[in-house]
Design a protein around this motif. Structure first.
Motif, short mmCIF file in Angstrom:
data_model
loop_
_atom_site.label_atom_id
_atom_site.label_comp_id
_atom_site.label_asym_id
_atom_site.label_seq_id
_atom_site.Cartn_x
_atom_site.Cartn_y
_atom_site.Cartn_z
N PRO A 103 0.82 -1.21 0.00
CA PRO A 103 0.00 0.00 0.00
C PRO A 103 0.86 1.27 0.00
CG PRO A 103 -0.42 -1.34 1.97
CD PRO A 103 0.74 -1.94 1.27
N ASN A 104 2.12 1.08 0.27
CA ASN A 104 2.98 2.25 0.50
C ASN A 104 4.22 2.22 -0.39
OD1 ASN A 104 3.02 4.56 2.05
ND2 ASN A 104 4.61 3.72 3.39
N ALA A 106 6.19 2.79 -3.96
CA ALA A 106 6.21 3.45 -5.26
C ALA A 106 6.53 2.46 -6.38
CB ALA A 106 7.22 4.58 -5.25
N LEU B 130 11.43 7.24 -6.57
CA LEU B 130 10.84 6.13 -5.83
C LEU B 130 11.02 6.31 -4.33
CD1 LEU B 130 11.93 3.05 -8.00
CD2 LEU B 130 9.66 4.08 -7.86
N ALA B 133 8.81 9.17 -3.20
CA ALA B 133 7.38 9.03 -3.44
C ALA B 133 6.61 8.50 -2.25
CB ALA B 133 7.13 8.14 -4.65
N GLY B 134 7.22 7.57 -1.52
CA GLY B 134 6.47 6.98 -0.42
C GLY B 134 5.18 6.42 -0.96
N ALA B 135 4.09 6.79 -0.35
CA ALA B 135 2.83 6.14 -0.62
C ALA B 135 2.27 6.30 -2.03
CB ALA B 135 1.79 6.60 0.39
#
Ligand code: SF4
Ligand code: SF4
Lengths: 151, 151
Positions: A103-104, A106, B130, B133-135
């Motif tokens: 869910p987290n 990239a 990436l 970006a995290g979530a």
DNA sequence: GATAAATAAGACTAAAAAAATCCTATTTAT
DNA sequence: ATAAATAGGATTTTTTTAGTCTTATTTATC
């Protein structure tokens, strides 16, 4: 990162049928030899294609395979996925539960996008076009980037 | 039609390093446990990444791995291909000799296009993005088709 | 220089998936 | 009834993937 031989054979089989015309019944041996598919393997592949509603199988003497719909209405995505299941490049794309980070993540989005593009490309390739195209006619617009042909 | 675990682990490894900063040396066990990679398997993967010039390996006491270049200059395509070799979806794409039909096959062009798009997608994903970006930040423009979020 | 802490390198193993093959049963035209 | 086809599943073989293990080498530190 390759499709399987079974999927490739399926494409060849359907392509061969498409080339024969929409409702023509062709016996398995002919398909096998013409499309260079091991005959006994083709029985398996054909069953998957039939289950997916892509071909019709006629049993018994003078039996064989035929397309179940006009070639225009069959595309490579269907054929390939009838054999190998839904294409995905990384398990986390179709089963987010496979990775706690999903869910987290990239990278997950990148895999999703890549998958979407492959599937779109295959979906755009219908068997009427493929059968007609013959040699070097690309069904795709010219690539946007590579700057070589125009000096 | 999936990438291998090794390739996935490679991405995780590089992503973890990118998250630690550009020149930070991290020991293998930390990477393995944090990125959920079998420690002994990571030795193999790291060697491939090092050969590809993506990471630097420091041996001996207080050794470990570090990125060899700024994360901005490393992308998922490189990392994945360092592990599994050039991506191609069907052998005939990279080795036309594998199939006699290849010079005259419309399906071949489809596979080429699909491959090109996957590779472009992965190439566009650099590890600085990436890592930041995290979530849920997608590096890609919104898909043209799916009509659901705007009622 | 000895020692301990790291990784290197490659051989090896186990498990899974892919690629067929084989055998028995069923269907159908003639 | 017969022969010509395919169905369907069990089985086998081969290849690939995933991971482990063992021995050797490198390097910081004392
Ligand atoms: S880390 Fe990201 S890309 Fe890798 S498996 Fe998990 S969600 Fe997917
Ligand atoms: S038939 Fe076409 S797509 Fe299939 S292997 Fe040959 S060249 Fe490639």
């Amino acid at each position: 990162m390759k499709i399987t031989m079974a999927a490739e054979y399926a494409v060849r089989c359907v392509l061969y049928l498409a080339q024969q015309g929409s409702d023509v019944l062709v016996n398995r041996q002919e398909i096998a030899s013409q499309a260079r598919i091991p005959d006994s393997f083709l029985t398996k592949i054909a069953q998957d294609l039939a289950r997916a509603g892509i071909i019709t199988i006629k049993q018994g003497a003078k039996g064989g395979y035929a397309l179940h719909r006009p070639p225009r209405q069959v595309n490579m995505l269907e054929v390939v996925e009838a054999i190998i299941g839904e294409i995905s490049l990384n398990e986390c794309v179709t089963k987010p539960a496979a990775c706690p980070a999903s869910p987290n993540c990239a990278a997950n989005l990148v895999w999703q996008e890549a998958r979407r593009r492959v599937r779109d490309t295959l979906r755009a390739a219908d068997f009427e076009s493929l059968a007609q195209a013959g040699a070097c006619v690309s069904p795709f617009p010219p690539p946007p980037s590579p700057p070589e042909t125009r000096p």
